[in-house]
Design a protein around this motif. Sequence first.
Motif, short mmCIF file in Angstrom:
data_model
loop_
_atom_site.label_atom_id
_atom_site.label_comp_id
_atom_site.label_asym_id
_atom_site.label_seq_id
_atom_site.Cartn_x
_atom_site.Cartn_y
_atom_site.Cartn_z
N HIS A 197 -1.54 -1.94 -23.86
CA HIS A 197 -1.65 -1.11 -25.07
C HIS A 197 -3.05 -1.24 -25.68
O HIS A 197 -3.63 -0.24 -26.12
N ALA A 198 -3.58 -2.46 -25.71
CA ALA A 198 -4.94 -2.66 -26.22
C ALA A 198 -5.96 -1.96 -25.33
O ALA A 198 -6.96 -1.41 -25.83
N LEU A 199 -5.71 -1.95 -24.02
CA LEU A 199 -6.59 -1.23 -23.11
C LEU A 199 -6.58 0.27 -23.41
O LEU A 199 -7.64 0.92 -23.39
N PHE A 200 -5.40 0.81 -23.69
CA PHE A 200 -5.30 2.23 -24.06
C PHE A 200 -6.12 2.53 -25.32
O PHE A 200 -6.82 3.54 -25.39
N ILE A 201 -6.02 1.64 -26.32
CA ILE A 201 -6.80 1.83 -27.55
C ILE A 201 -8.29 1.80 -27.25
O ILE A 201 -9.06 2.63 -27.76
N SER A 202 -8.72 0.87 -26.41
CA SER A 202 -10.15 0.77 -26.08
C SER A 202 -10.63 2.01 -25.34
O SER A 202 -11.72 2.53 -25.63
N VAL A 203 -9.83 2.48 -24.38
CA VAL A 203 -10.22 3.69 -23.64
C VAL A 203 -10.27 4.89 -24.57
O VAL A 203 -11.20 5.71 -24.51
N LEU A 204 -9.28 5.02 -25.45
CA LEU A 204 -9.24 6.14 -26.40
C LEU A 204 -10.45 6.10 -27.34
O LEU A 204 -11.12 7.12 -27.55
N VAL A 205 -10.72 4.93 -27.90
CA VAL A 205 -11.85 4.78 -28.80
C VAL A 205 -13.17 5.08 -28.08
O VAL A 205 -14.04 5.78 -28.61
N THR A 206 -13.30 4.57 -26.86
CA THR A 206 -14.54 4.79 -26.11
C THR A 206 -14.72 6.26 -25.77
O THR A 206 -15.83 6.82 -25.91
N ALA A 207 -13.65 6.93 -25.35
CA ALA A 207 -13.75 8.35 -24.97
C ALA A 207 -14.11 9.21 -26.17
O ALA A 207 -15.04 10.04 -26.11
N ILE A 208 -13.37 9.04 -27.27
CA ILE A 208 -13.66 9.84 -28.48
C ILE A 208 -15.04 9.48 -29.02
O ILE A 208 -15.82 10.35 -29.44
N GLY A 209 -15.37 8.19 -29.03
CA GLY A 209 -16.65 7.74 -29.55
C GLY A 209 -17.82 8.30 -28.77
O GLY A 209 -18.86 8.67 -29.35
N ILE A 210 -17.69 8.38 -27.44
CA ILE A 210 -18.78 8.93 -26.62
C ILE A 210 -19.04 10.39 -26.99
O ILE A 210 -20.19 10.80 -27.17
N VAL A 211 -17.97 11.17 -27.11
CA VAL A 211 -18.13 12.59 -27.43
C VAL A 211 -18.80 12.77 -28.79
O VAL A 211 -19.78 13.53 -28.94
#
Length: 304
Positions: free
Chosen positions: A79-93
């Motif tokens: 679940h923490a990995l999902f949060i990190s991936v989500l934050v990284t993806a949105i943050g990059i854009v």
Amino acid sequence: MSKPEKVRNLNQISKGTDAFFNLVFILLSLLCIFPVVFVFSISISSEAGIQKYGYQIIPTELSASAYQFLWNERGTILHALFISVLVTAIGIVISVLLTTSMGYVLSRNTYALKGFYTWVVFIPMIFNGGMLASYVVNANILHLRDTIWALILPLAVSSFNVVICKTFFKTTIPDSIVESAKMDGASQLRIFLQIVLPISKPILATIGLFAAFGYWNDWFQASLYISKQNLQSLQSLLNNIQNNIEYIANNPYGGLSLQQYKASMPTESVRMAIAIVIILPIACVYPFFQKYFITGLTIGSVKG
């Protein structure tokens, strides 16, 4: 001898110099790879072996207990990995859009407020308002506390990245292209989205990777603004696990059950396994963007 041949000869280096440079770069590559290999070897070492023989590049006693410990916590970690991936993806854009748009505007000589906004971007690169001011703005004014935006917005724009974008656009995008598009009736937004960005892949990859490294490795924002367990990023979660391990390992008053848990739980190897878990995803992504990253970073730095 013709002029092109003279220039080519001046740019050539001897075979001995070329071999020396290759040897230097090989050694530098090994210096970069060695710490990762060393950390991995410790992560698969048994705790008893580490205590008896210390850190070794070739483990004396192999053990998967560190990864077993993390596997037992897989539900929370995934679940923490999902949060990190989500934050990284949105943050990059968000970071790429904001940074490149600011850099493009500052690179245009016809922009009336260019001098003023150049100082607005430059000053925060040298001075900042401090942690307390940032916390008050993000938590009390913007009300980002315990929201996923607290992990995204504070890291969205970097003055250094804006300067790199400004240099890239100034030295790479000819004014004639922009003026031709204006004559055809294109708006500034259309010029930026349909003309500038498609020919700016190197700088997009550069800023995207900078943002990805920043978001993926960040745990400090979560420690400041996040108290809900379901919003903990992978780095924040693993940092909490490591801190708890250190607490258990160093607490002499925990009682019998705590001491038994301490004796059965790997500590040093778990710390190294945590580092491997954090490094692996971003290391797998980097090679796909390496060509654009190097090109964009070189253009941004050499042209000054």
